[in-house]
Design an enzyme around this catalytic site. Sequence first.
Site, PDB file in Angstrom:
ATOM      1  N   LYS A 109      41.699 -35.084 -22.717  1.00 51.27           N
ATOM      2  CA  LYS A 109      41.802 -33.773 -22.079  1.00 51.27           C
ATOM      3  C   LYS A 109      43.087 -33.642 -21.260  1.00 51.27           C
ATOM      4  CE  LYS A 109      38.581 -32.367 -19.053  1.00 51.27           C
ATOM      5  NZ  LYS A 109      37.880 -31.433 -18.134  1.00 51.27           N
ATOM      6  N   SER A 110      43.406 -34.660 -20.464  1.00 46.76           N
ATOM      7  CA  SER A 110      44.602 -34.599 -19.613  1.00 46.76           C
ATOM      8  C   SER A 110      45.863 -34.425 -20.455  1.00 46.76           C
ATOM      9  CB  SER A 110      44.737 -35.888 -18.798  1.00 46.76           C
ATOM     10  OG  SER A 110      43.624 -36.065 -17.964  1.00 46.76           O
TER      11      SER A 110
ATOM     12  N   SER B 132      46.311 -38.290  -6.162  1.00 48.92           N
ATOM     13  CA  SER B 132      45.937 -37.203  -7.066  1.00 48.92           C
ATOM     14  C   SER B 132      47.030 -36.963  -8.084  1.00 48.92           C
ATOM     15  CB  SER B 132      45.683 -35.908  -6.276  1.00 48.92           C
ATOM     16  OG  SER B 132      45.594 -34.808  -7.178  1.00 48.92           O
TER      17      SER B 132
ATOM     18  N   ARG C  44      29.682 -35.135  -7.052  1.00 52.12           N
ATOM     19  CA  ARG C  44      29.126 -36.063  -8.042  1.00 52.12           C
ATOM     20  C   ARG C  44      28.383 -37.238  -7.418  1.00 52.12           C
ATOM     21  NH1 ARG C  44      34.022 -35.714 -12.527  1.00 52.12           N
ATOM     22  NH2 ARG C  44      33.207 -33.844 -13.541  1.00 52.12           N
TER      23      ARG C  44
ATOM     24  N   ARG D  68      48.599 -31.036 -20.973  1.00 49.21           N
ATOM     25  CA  ARG D  68      50.035 -31.202 -20.768  1.00 49.21           C
ATOM     26  C   ARG D  68      50.822 -30.908 -22.037  1.00 49.21           C
ATOM     27  NH1 ARG D  68      47.167 -34.027 -17.206  1.00 49.21           N
ATOM     28  NH2 ARG D  68      48.033 -34.591 -15.150  1.00 49.21           N
TER      29      ARG D  68
ATOM     30  N   ASP E 118      36.789 -40.078 -13.066  1.00 48.08           N
ATOM     31  CA  ASP E 118      35.841 -39.232 -13.794  1.00 48.08           C
ATOM     32  C   ASP E 118      34.733 -40.032 -14.472  1.00 48.08           C
ATOM     33  OD1 ASP E 118      36.970 -36.777 -13.153  1.00 48.08           O
ATOM     34  OD2 ASP E 118      38.445 -36.925 -14.761  1.00 48.08           O
TER      35      ASP E 118
ATOM     36  N   ARG F 130      36.332 -25.177  -5.750  1.00 47.56           N
ATOM     37  CA  ARG F 130      37.130 -26.403  -5.634  1.00 47.56           C
ATOM     38  C   ARG F 130      38.405 -26.168  -4.828  1.00 47.56           C
ATOM     39  NH1 ARG F 130      37.276 -29.244 -11.421  1.00 47.56           N
ATOM     40  NH2 ARG F 130      38.086 -30.947 -10.144  1.00 47.56           N
TER      41      ARG F 130
ATOM     42  N   GLN G 181      46.959 -34.667 -10.201  1.00 51.35           N
ATOM     43  CA  GLN G 181      47.152 -33.216 -10.332  1.00 51.35           C
ATOM     44  C   GLN G 181      48.163 -32.702  -9.310  1.00 51.35           C
ATOM     45  OE1 GLN G 181      43.295 -31.376 -10.207  1.00 51.35           O
ATOM     46  NE2 GLN G 181      42.624 -32.334 -12.105  1.00 51.35           N
TER      47      GLN G 181
END
Length: 439
Positions: free
Chosen positions: A22-23, A168, A351, A27, A320, A123, A170
Amino acid sequence: MPAHTFHSSGPLKGTISVPGDKSISHRALMFASLAVGESTIEGLLEGEDVLATASAMRQLGADIERADNGTWRVHGAGVGSLIEPRQALDMGNSGTSTRLLMGLLASHGFSATFTGDASLSGRPMNRVIEPLSQMGASFEASSGGTLPLMLRGALPAVPITYRLPVASAQVKSAVLLAGLNTPGITRVIEPVATRDHTERMLARFGAELEIGEQDGERLISIRGEADLVPQHVVVPGDPSSAAFFIVAALIVPGSDITIRNVGMNVTRAGIVHALRQMGGDIEEIDPREVGGEPVADLRVRHSDLKGADIDPTLAPSMIDEFPVLFVAAALADGTTRTSGLEELRVKESDRLSAMAEALTLAGARVEEQEDGLIIHGTGGDPLPGTPAGTYVETKLDHRIAMSMGVAGLASRDGVSVDDTAPISTSFPTFMDLLAGATQ
């Protein structure tokens, strides 16, 4: 709202492939949209999160289409040549695309509004608003720095040197992407290394990127007003998706499966190291490099897992995967302790509390701490399962739903979850693959 009961299963057998990472998929679409000319992407994850990125990049001026053979073609607009979107960018459930796109647009001279679903709208975005504001962008966010928010990009933006206050990928990526269209050199200092897909792929697309060290910390520098060159990208299998099948095979007796083409980037593969520490039999076959990323086929066999103290420094490389690690711990022999996981409280759901509640409902012995869970395993005995008429609350979180699905495979009476719909955000073929592997 499709509820579902996951029942105990026979052994997992055979060879499977999990969807693309997914990451890397996010990108690939973004960077191809910034290159002038046509890029092709093979193995793109076609989950809702990634499709939200594709939709947003189309609104910003890229031409993106999927060919019948599953290859995606992207005609990019070029760095600095994106166009102002006519309507709000709906990011669905995707925190990654939201934070990365905020970075990308922070150095373009127009405004954009970001919206998302109920889960994404809760978030925190302040962690990217802070450095991007230093670069000259301005923001009008909802209370608490959440979506919906409006961004006004700065042209020209101001290069900064930013030390990440929290590990992070992100936030790091948002600052580097803002640096693409910022004259001069933008730098990010990383006290703790996080996943490095952005750096690897930007370098492949031709960005001037330097990675060094300063006082023992990672220093990443990018030269702005970049010209990106089209690429052919092959997306490896997502280790986060593979993790569900790795744990399933480890806890269901008699299992022996091979998962093809799994991304083994050291900044992502922490789950494999943690499960091996617990005694998991996970063999890497034919390690190789695909498109600048290390991959391998993983052969996984049922194992008698032992409780372990999971090193908190592994957290960024498996953040994750903790929900499904908690499931493995619930069936191990002895106690597993995790710590340093405050970040899990601001994911698609909290979570830590969601998994503590879910596993307790299924009969596991769990203690919730401020920054992790302590789990007392069954010693390999099946979990009792959820009592009749009760359902695990997945809280719109795909990883809670899939993790508890895996727990159901090693339960006496099955595990019922209240909603499997969120699974399609990251792993649309999960239910079918699971059914095929456990026949």
